[in-house]
Enzyme design. Structure first.
Site, short mmCIF file in Angstrom:
data_model
loop_
_atom_site.label_atom_id
_atom_site.label_comp_id
_atom_site.label_asym_id
_atom_site.label_seq_id
_atom_site.Cartn_x
_atom_site.Cartn_y
_atom_site.Cartn_z
N LYS B 45 0.82 -1.20 0.00
CA LYS B 45 0.00 0.00 0.00
C LYS B 45 0.87 1.26 0.00
O LYS B 45 1.94 1.27 0.60
CB LYS B 45 -0.83 -0.06 1.28
CG LYS B 45 -1.97 0.87 1.33
CD LYS B 45 -2.86 0.54 2.52
CE LYS B 45 -3.78 1.70 2.79
NZ LYS B 45 -4.45 2.23 1.60
N ILE B 71 -10.09 5.80 -1.23
CA ILE B 71 -9.51 5.48 0.07
C ILE B 71 -8.71 6.69 0.57
O ILE B 71 -8.73 7.01 1.76
CB ILE B 71 -8.57 4.25 -0.01
CG1 ILE B 71 -9.23 3.09 -0.76
CG2 ILE B 71 -8.08 3.83 1.37
CD1 ILE B 71 -10.45 2.50 -0.13
N LEU B 73 -5.41 6.91 0.33
CA LEU B 73 -4.09 6.46 0.79
C LEU B 73 -3.90 6.55 2.29
O LEU B 73 -2.86 6.96 2.79
CB LEU B 73 -2.99 7.24 0.05
CG LEU B 73 -2.81 6.82 -1.40
CD1 LEU B 73 -2.03 7.85 -2.20
CD2 LEU B 73 -2.13 5.46 -1.52
N ASN B 99 5.44 1.13 -2.49
CA ASN B 99 4.79 2.18 -3.29
C ASN B 99 5.00 3.53 -2.60
O ASN B 99 4.60 3.72 -1.46
CB ASN B 99 3.31 1.82 -3.43
CG ASN B 99 2.55 2.79 -4.31
OD1 ASN B 99 2.15 3.84 -3.85
ND2 ASN B 99 2.36 2.42 -5.55
N ASN B 127 4.38 6.33 -6.92
CA ASN B 127 2.95 6.56 -7.16
C ASN B 127 2.70 8.05 -7.41
O ASN B 127 2.37 8.80 -6.50
CB ASN B 127 2.15 6.08 -5.95
CG ASN B 127 0.65 6.16 -6.18
OD1 ASN B 127 0.21 6.61 -7.23
ND2 ASN B 127 -0.12 5.75 -5.21
N CYS B 130 -2.09 8.79 -8.07
CA CYS B 130 -3.32 8.49 -7.34
C CYS B 130 -4.33 9.61 -7.56
O CYS B 130 -4.03 10.78 -7.32
CB CYS B 130 -3.07 8.32 -5.86
SG CYS B 130 -4.60 7.96 -4.98
N THR B 193 -5.97 4.11 -11.55
CA THR B 193 -7.42 4.14 -11.79
C THR B 193 -7.86 5.37 -12.60
O THR B 193 -7.17 6.38 -12.64
CB THR B 193 -8.18 4.16 -10.46
OG1 THR B 193 -7.71 5.26 -9.68
CG2 THR B 193 -7.98 2.87 -9.70
N GLY B 244 -7.80 -4.08 -14.48
CA GLY B 244 -8.90 -5.02 -14.70
C GLY B 244 -8.50 -6.44 -15.02
O GLY B 244 -9.29 -7.20 -15.56
#
Lengths: 263, 303
Positions: B45, B71, B73, B99, B127, B130, B193, B244
């Site tokens: 995470k 969420i 993070l 990450n 990352n 996000c 995403t 996916g």
């Protein structure tokens, strides 16, 4: 923790929008404790995508039962399952209710609102097995919201029912019924599961009565394993308010630690 | 005998399947269900320097074949991770990837610097993409220059190989991928995403507490596949494909489109055994096709 991809449905029962499914799941049954839940795949398709978290309603030998109300697409699909079908289930998930040795010989109130009765049947059985005396409070809008009334009475537990319209038992909210009963006697502990408004009100009642209590919370969940943090809720631990995971840190929390909407 | 191993140059994986960040906790959550050593790798995470509260609930909303999350993070912060979690992951025989997140460039650098001094990590995934944590602006992955600067800055302070995770919420993802490569990233992973909205018509309110969230799951697979295809054609460094992937066929399609390895995210929720089952499925497929090494199929799309 087990994933059983082919837990066979032994039997089903239904009362209006309420359903009871009995599953053959020996490993999960063996490890289950009251207050824990299963993550259930309701369809082989990708819609709905996520598993549905449902309380373990009862355990009997190698079988577990779930009791639920149709509340959306997922539970609607689950309600269509029949004996002989298989379900992909994951569990037992989460931390259950505390079962303390000092409960022995004590009266323990178990308060369920509608489908919130689900985890309390298993709990009451375990309390009784541990020598405690469960006293059940079961509330709904009307008589048809109390499909398990007979089952509770057959178990031999003192059971108090309430309905908003007075069609069964006390007329009014189950919280009012509990409050009334608390003027007569004080139990050692209280457990509850039900709608948010019921539990928020019950939290205040318990606080006033200085009665320790634990509530089981509900939430949409991603994984059920504590990995995604999708089911977070504000909880006060050691004076500090933070988001905890209902799936892994709960679903059962001490009543005084739960932060209610509007608090 | 099929050789499932994948050589990314800077990192050799025993197979191409990596559990994706944000869906796999800190790695330990899935341990009761299967042996994590089966995985090609796992990405923990996202980590900021300090603990982070995350976004207000509800944090999840389902869509047909998809999941929108916000969420935000939530996490324990990099120091608690280094102290409490990493030692428990260190014994694993799989590539453990951290990450790395940041509110701004300096925080990315601090997190990366801290992590590169710890034992047990195979690589860092940066990352920069996000969609749930932007503070009044764009995330670096939405701008090639910001991507270049962030990657460059992290390169200065970290000795670990760097995988830059790209956002699909851009007009031209290849420009951002090129910027990451130019700044010295050893690989890119894509896609994060898609920024999305779900509405409760009854209340006319957004279904998520933070209004917008990121869409993942099978719903985004064709879009992700297209982006992997475009990026893999343009850059020299390896591409790790995600978006996916729910079964072995999905994973193999990403490899044919140009991914050297894949990440599996949302599928972990629907089927907690998704990763080991995908690995087995890839092996079975390769056997049936007489393929001895998976590298044969990477970028093999016939166009």
């Amino acid at each position: 923790m087990f994933q059983d991809k082919k837990a066979g449905i032994i039997k089903t029962a239904s009362w209006g929008s309420y359903f009871l499914i009995t599953l053959f799941a020996p490993e999960i049954a063996r490890e289950s404790r009251p207050g824990q839940f299963l993550m259930i795949r309701v369809s082989d398709s990708l819609n709905p995508l996520l598993r549905r978290p449902l309380s373990i309603h009862n355990r009997s030998g190698q079988e577990v039962e779930i009791f639920f109300q149709v509340a959306g697409e997922g539970t609607k699909l689950l309600a269509q399952k029949n004996a002989g079908d298989f379900l992909d289930i994951l569990g037992p998930c989460g931390q259950g209710f505390s079962l303390k040795p000092e409960f022995k010989d004590q009266e323990i109130f178990c308060v369920g609102g509608g489908r919130g009765l689900a985890p309390l049947y298993f709990l009451a059985r375990e309390l009784q097995a541990a020598g405690a005396r469960p006293v059940i409070f079961y509330g709904g809008q009307t008589l048809s919201d109390l499909p398990l009334k007979k089952r509770l009475e057959e178990a031999g537990w003192e059971t108090h029912c309430s309905t908003d319209d007075g069609s069964s038992g006390f007329r009014g909210l189950v919280t009012r019924l509990v409050e009334k009963e608390l003027t007569r006697r004080k139990p050692y502990y209280l457990f509850a599961c039900g709608p948010e408004a019921m539990m928020a009100s019950l939290a205040k009642i318990c606080q006033t009565a200085v009665l320790p209590a634990e509530f089981s919370l509900e939430s949409i969940m991603g994984c059920g394993l504590g990995a995604c943090w999708g089911c977070a809720r504000k909880i006060k631990k050691n004076g500090e308010i933070k988001y905890l995971r209902i799936c892994q840190d709960g679903p059962v929390f001490p009543a005084e630690e739960i932060i209610w909407p509007g608090d | 005998m099929v050789d499932l191993s994948v050589d990314l140059g800077f990192l050799k994986l025993k197979n191409p399947v990596i559990a994706a960040s944000g869906t796999f906790g800190y790695g330990l959550e899935f341990q009761p269900l299967y042996d994590l050593n089966l995985l090609g790798g796992l990405v923990v995470k996202g980590l900021y320097f300090k603990p982070r509260e995350g976004n207000p609930p509800p944090r999840l909303a389902e869509t047909p074949g998809g999941l929108i999350n916000s969420i935000g993070l939530q996490g324990i912060g990099v120091e608690a991770f280094g102290r409490e979690v990493l030692p428990r992951l260190a014994g694993l025989k799989t590539a453990v990837i951290a990450n790395v997140c940041g509110e701004e460039e300096e925080e990315y650098a601090r997190v990366a610097e801290y992590l590169s001094q710890q034992a047990g990590l195979a690589a860092l995934e940066l990352n920069i993409s996000c969609p749930n944590v932007r503070k009044g602006g764009k995330c670096p992955a939405q701008d090639p220059e910001a991507t270049y600067r962030t990657v460059k800055r992290v390169q200065q302070v970290s000795s670990l190989p760097l995988i830059t995770k790209l956002s699909p919420n851009v007009t031209d993802i290849t420009a951002v991928a090129l910027a990451a490569q130019e700044a010295g990233s050893q690989a890119v992973s894509l896609v994060n995403t898609f920024l999305a909205l779900a509405i409760d018509l009854r209340t006319r309110k957004p279904k998520l507490g933070n209004v917008l969230g990121g869409l993942s799951g099978p719903a985004i697979k064709p879009l992700a596949l297209r982006m992997v295809f475009e990026v893999a054609k343009k850059i020299e460094i390896p591409v790790i494909g995600l978006g996916g992937i729910f079964n072995a066929q999905d994973a193999l399609e990403f490899m044919v489109a140009g991914a050297s390895a894949v990440q599996v995210g949302t599928a972990n929720f629907v089927n907690p055994l998704a990763c080991p089952e995908i690995i087995k499925g890839i092996e079975d497929w390769a056997k049936s096709q007489g393929i001895s090494s998976l590298s044969e199929i990477v970028g093999s799309l016939k166009v």
